[in-house]
Design a protein around this motif. Structure first.
Motif, mmCIF file in Angstrom:
data_model
loop_
_atom_site.group_PDB
_atom_site.id
_atom_site.type_symbol
_atom_site.label_atom_id
_atom_site.label_comp_id
_atom_site.label_asym_id
_atom_site.label_seq_id
_atom_site.Cartn_x
_atom_site.Cartn_y
_atom_site.Cartn_z
ATOM 1 N N ALA A 229 34.956 44.067 38.801
ATOM 2 C CA ALA A 229 36.204 43.757 38.109
ATOM 3 C C ALA A 229 37.062 42.786 38.915
ATOM 4 O O ALA A 229 37.745 41.921 38.347
ATOM 5 N N LEU A 230 37.040 42.898 40.240
ATOM 6 C CA LEU A 230 37.803 41.972 41.072
ATOM 7 C C LEU A 230 37.262 40.552 40.947
ATOM 8 O O LEU A 230 38.032 39.579 40.945
ATOM 9 N N VAL A 231 35.954 40.417 40.834
ATOM 10 C CA VAL A 231 35.356 39.093 40.625
ATOM 11 C C VAL A 231 35.761 38.542 39.269
ATOM 12 O O VAL A 231 36.109 37.356 39.141
ATOM 13 N N ALA B 96 32.404 29.421 46.222
ATOM 14 C CA ALA B 96 31.381 30.468 46.302
ATOM 15 C C ALA B 96 31.778 31.563 47.293
ATOM 16 O O ALA B 96 31.667 32.760 46.995
ATOM 17 N N GLY B 97 32.260 31.185 48.466
ATOM 18 C CA GLY B 97 32.632 32.180 49.462
ATOM 19 C C GLY B 97 33.818 33.013 49.035
ATOM 20 O O GLY B 97 33.842 34.231 49.235
ATOM 21 N N LEU B 98 34.795 32.375 48.411
ATOM 22 C CA LEU B 98 35.992 33.088 47.954
ATOM 23 C C LEU B 98 35.662 34.018 46.802
ATOM 24 O O LEU B 98 36.195 35.138 46.724
ATOM 25 N N ARG B 99 34.796 33.569 45.917
ATOM 26 C CA ARG B 99 34.421 34.416 44.774
ATOM 27 C C ARG B 99 33.613 35.623 45.231
ATOM 28 O O ARG B 99 33.702 36.709 44.636
ATOM 29 N N ALA B 100 32.827 35.455 46.275
ATOM 30 C CA ALA B 100 32.037 36.580 46.787
ATOM 31 C C ALA B 100 32.936 37.644 47.411
ATOM 32 O O ALA B 100 32.619 38.836 47.389
ATOM 33 N N GLU B 101 34.088 37.227 47.954
ATOM 34 C CA GLU B 101 35.039 38.162 48.557
ATOM 35 C C GLU B 101 36.451 37.805 48.100
ATOM 36 O O GLU B 101 37.266 37.287 48.874
ATOM 37 N N PRO B 102 36.775 38.097 46.839
ATOM 38 C CA PRO B 102 38.100 37.723 46.324
ATOM 39 C C PRO B 102 39.249 38.455 46.990
ATOM 40 O O PRO B 102 40.406 38.059 46.848
ATOM 41 N N GLN B 103 38.947 39.520 47.757
ATOM 42 C CA GLN B 103 40.013 40.229 48.461
ATOM 43 C C GLN B 103 40.767 39.317 49.424
ATOM 44 O O GLN B 103 41.897 39.627 49.826
ATOM 45 N N GLN B 104 40.193 38.160 49.762
ATOM 46 C CA GLN B 104 40.854 37.226 50.669
ATOM 47 C C GLN B 104 42.171 36.699 50.091
ATOM 48 O O GLN B 104 43.068 36.313 50.844
ATOM 49 N N VAL B 105 42.267 36.673 48.765
ATOM 50 C CA VAL B 105 43.477 36.142 48.131
ATOM 51 C C VAL B 105 44.190 37.195 47.289
ATOM 52 O O VAL B 105 45.097 36.877 46.525
ATOM 53 N N ILE B 106 43.783 38.455 47.404
ATOM 54 C CA ILE B 106 44.396 39.550 46.642
ATOM 55 C C ILE B 106 45.412 40.258 47.521
ATOM 56 O O ILE B 106 45.123 40.636 48.654
ATOM 57 N N SER B 107 46.629 40.431 46.993
ATOM 58 C CA SER B 107 47.659 41.143 47.750
ATOM 59 C C SER B 107 47.603 42.649 47.496
ATOM 60 O O SER B 107 47.865 43.448 48.394
ATOM 61 N N GLN B 108 47.273 43.061 46.248
ATOM 62 C CA GLN B 108 47.144 44.475 45.937
ATOM 63 C C GLN B 108 46.446 44.637 44.590
ATOM 64 O O GLN B 108 46.386 43.704 43.794
ATOM 65 N N TYR B 109 45.928 45.835 44.346
ATOM 66 C CA TYR B 109 45.362 46.163 43.038
ATOM 67 C C TYR B 109 45.520 47.658 42.808
ATOM 68 O O TYR B 109 45.704 48.449 43.732
ATOM 69 N N GLY B 110 45.480 48.032 41.530
ATOM 70 C CA GLY B 110 45.591 49.434 41.157
ATOM 71 C C GLY B 110 45.073 49.621 39.747
ATOM 72 O O GLY B 110 44.670 48.657 39.077
ATOM 73 N N GLU C 206 45.569 51.198 35.807
ATOM 74 C CA GLU C 206 46.431 51.695 34.734
ATOM 75 C C GLU C 206 45.547 51.991 33.536
ATOM 76 O O GLU C 206 45.097 51.065 32.849
ATOM 77 N N GLY C 207 45.294 53.281 33.306
ATOM 78 C CA GLY C 207 44.399 53.652 32.216
ATOM 79 C C GLY C 207 43.005 53.110 32.451
ATOM 80 O O GLY C 207 42.406 53.320 33.510
ATOM 81 N N GLN C 208 42.492 52.372 31.488
ATOM 82 C CA GLN C 208 41.144 51.799 31.578
ATOM 83 C C GLN C 208 41.182 50.352 32.031
ATOM 84 O O GLN C 208 40.272 49.577 31.720
ATOM 85 N N GLU C 209 42.214 49.984 32.785
ATOM 86 C CA GLU C 209 42.332 48.631 33.302
ATOM 87 C C GLU C 209 42.572 48.647 34.802
ATOM 88 O O GLU C 209 43.195 49.575 35.327
ATOM 89 N N ILE C 210 42.073 47.617 35.464
ATOM 90 C CA ILE C 210 42.446 47.373 36.844
ATOM 91 C C ILE C 210 43.456 46.233 36.848
ATOM 92 O O ILE C 210 43.287 45.229 36.144
ATOM 93 N N VAL C 211 44.547 46.408 37.574
ATOM 94 C CA VAL C 211 45.617 45.414 37.640
ATOM 95 C C VAL C 211 45.574 44.787 39.025
ATOM 96 O O VAL C 211 45.774 45.479 40.034
ATOM 97 N N VAL C 212 45.303 43.486 39.059
ATOM 98 C CA VAL C 212 45.084 42.783 40.325
ATOM 99 C C VAL C 212 46.198 41.765 40.529
ATOM 100 O O VAL C 212 46.427 40.910 39.668
ATOM 101 N N ASP C 213 46.896 41.855 41.671
ATOM 102 C CA ASP C 213 47.927 40.891 42.038
ATOM 103 C C ASP C 213 47.376 39.963 43.120
ATOM 104 O O ASP C 213 47.022 40.423 44.218
ATOM 105 N N PHE C 214 47.328 38.676 42.795
ATOM 106 C CA PHE C 214 46.864 37.672 43.756
ATOM 107 C C PHE C 214 48.066 37.084 44.483
ATOM 108 O O PHE C 214 49.151 36.947 43.915
ATOM 109 N N ASP C 215 47.862 36.714 45.735
ATOM 110 C CA ASP C 215 48.922 36.082 46.500
ATOM 111 C C ASP C 215 49.029 34.618 46.090
ATOM 112 O O ASP C 215 48.069 33.850 46.259
ATOM 113 N N PRO C 216 50.174 34.201 45.528
ATOM 114 C CA PRO C 216 50.278 32.828 45.008
ATOM 115 C C PRO C 216 50.034 31.759 46.062
ATOM 116 O O PRO C 216 49.277 30.805 45.825
ATOM 117 N N ALA C 217 50.654 31.881 47.236
ATOM 118 C CA ALA C 217 50.543 30.829 48.245
ATOM 119 C C ALA C 217 49.113 30.695 48.759
ATOM 120 O O ALA C 217 48.565 29.583 48.851
#
Length: 345
Positions: free
Chosen positions: A45-47, A70-84, A86-97
């Motif tokens: 889901a993060l990908v 390719a490298g960023l897509r393999a590990e998207p956590q590099q640009v993710i600030s947080q996730y959680g 809500e029900g049957q969804e994952i809510v992903v906040d990416f760091d804008p900068a």
């Protein structure tokens, strides 16, 4: 300080020509459906969320699969600030900068959060009959979710009786929009008109769509298995057509001087918001004229300023020096100013 004082002096009246460009809320937050909260489902889901965000910012649905990411897509956590969840969804906040810096380093053209507000006249045709989708109706939910998912500011008509009579298949599929449809764009505070004629047949949905923005027209057809999928397919296609007008690659940007006439404080605030993606700096205020230094391509700047109903002007001609009797005058130097654009309200 002198510039600020002049800004308040020129604001004798706060009335301004309407500007309907909208700032996309939560542009860097992505929601994706999940079947469970297992690590495997989470990683997948993060990908998907990363793919969705890259499409929002570039208008290119395939950009996330490029070798440069390719490298960023393999590990998207590099640009993710947080996730959680809500029900049957994952809510992903990416760091804008961090995200923007990574995508620009990959050479991708990015589209800012200021985008054309789209008024959608969407007609659903099924076995139960035809119905124009109106703001606040349950049938509007798939459209609003799809627009948010694809990063587009969407507005819908009220769909009262008069608008139901106007929103027919004939009107929405015509190569030239009805005058009343065009008038509704300004009435609802939008920039673009999206006309969609959707049909359900044998459990499948198909739609033909047309988009008018200024003097340009885009069109296409999409198919999907349900209404939510159809709405997402339309918004994806619309975003892909709009993004190239407003997004520019880092290599295409250059330092430009922008001169705008007819400003007051309200227009200054609106102009500053529109120019924010271009690292704009106010250089001069003289009467109702503003001069900015920006980093953008001319085409991108023209597209962005069109959202504020600004019109481009030809460069002013320099006056030839007056001849003095008995004094030879040197020929005037011709200095090209391709780095300066002139606009007015």
């Amino acid at each position: 300080m002198r510039i600020l004082v002049r800004l308040f002096v020129l604001c004798l009246a706060l009335s301004a020509a309407p500007s309907f460009a909208a700032v996309v809320a939560n542009l860097y937050q992505v929601r994706e459906p999940v079947a469970s909260q297992t690590p495997e489902e989470r990683d997948a889901a993060l990908v998907r969320a990363f793919d969705t965000l890259v499409q929002r910012l570039t208008g290119d649905a395939g950009a996330a699969q490029s070798q440069a990411l390719a490298g960023l897509r393999a590990e998207p956590q590099q640009v993710i600030s947080q996730y959680g969840y809500e029900g049957q969804e994952i809510v992903v906040d990416f760091d804008p900068a961090t995200t923007e810096r990574s995508l620009r380093q990959a050479g991708l053209a990015l589209w800012g959060a200021n985008r054309p507000a789209i008024l959608a006249w969407w007609l659903n045709n099924s076995l139960e009959g035809s119905s124009l989708v109106g703001d606040g109706q349950p049938s509007a939910d798939p459209l609003q979710r799809a627009a948010q998912h694809r990063g587009l500011p969407l507005r819908l008509p009220l769909a009262d009786l008069g608008e139901q009579l106007l929103g027919t298949s004939d009107n929405l599929t015509a190569s030239q929009p009805d005058a009343s449809l065009l008038e509704s764009v300004e009435r609802y505070g939008a920039d673009a008109l999206l006309a969609v004629d959707a049909h359900e047949q044998d459990g499948q949905w198909q739609a033909s769509w047309q988009l008018w923005l200024g003097d340009s027209r885009e069109q296409g057809t999409v198919k999907a298995g349900d209404e939510q999928g159809l709405a997402d397919a339309v918004m994806l296609a619309v975003g892909e057509r709009l993004a190239p007008r407003f997004a520019a690659s880092p290599s295409a940007a250059s330092h430009l001087t922008l001169q705008v006439q007819g400003a007051d404080l309200a227009r200054y605030a609106e102009l500053s918001r529109l120019l924010e993606p271009f690292d704009a700096h106010l250089q001069l205020v003289e009467g109702d004229t503003l001069v900015f230094r920006v980093n953008a391509s001319p085409e991108q700047l023209r597209a962005q300023l069109s959202l504020a109903r600004l019109e481009e002007m030809p460069a002013p001609q320099a006056q030839a020096p007056q001849d003095e009797p008995g004094v030879a005058q040197p020929a005037p130097a011709l200095v090209p100013r391709g780095d300066r654009l002139y606009f007015h309200w």
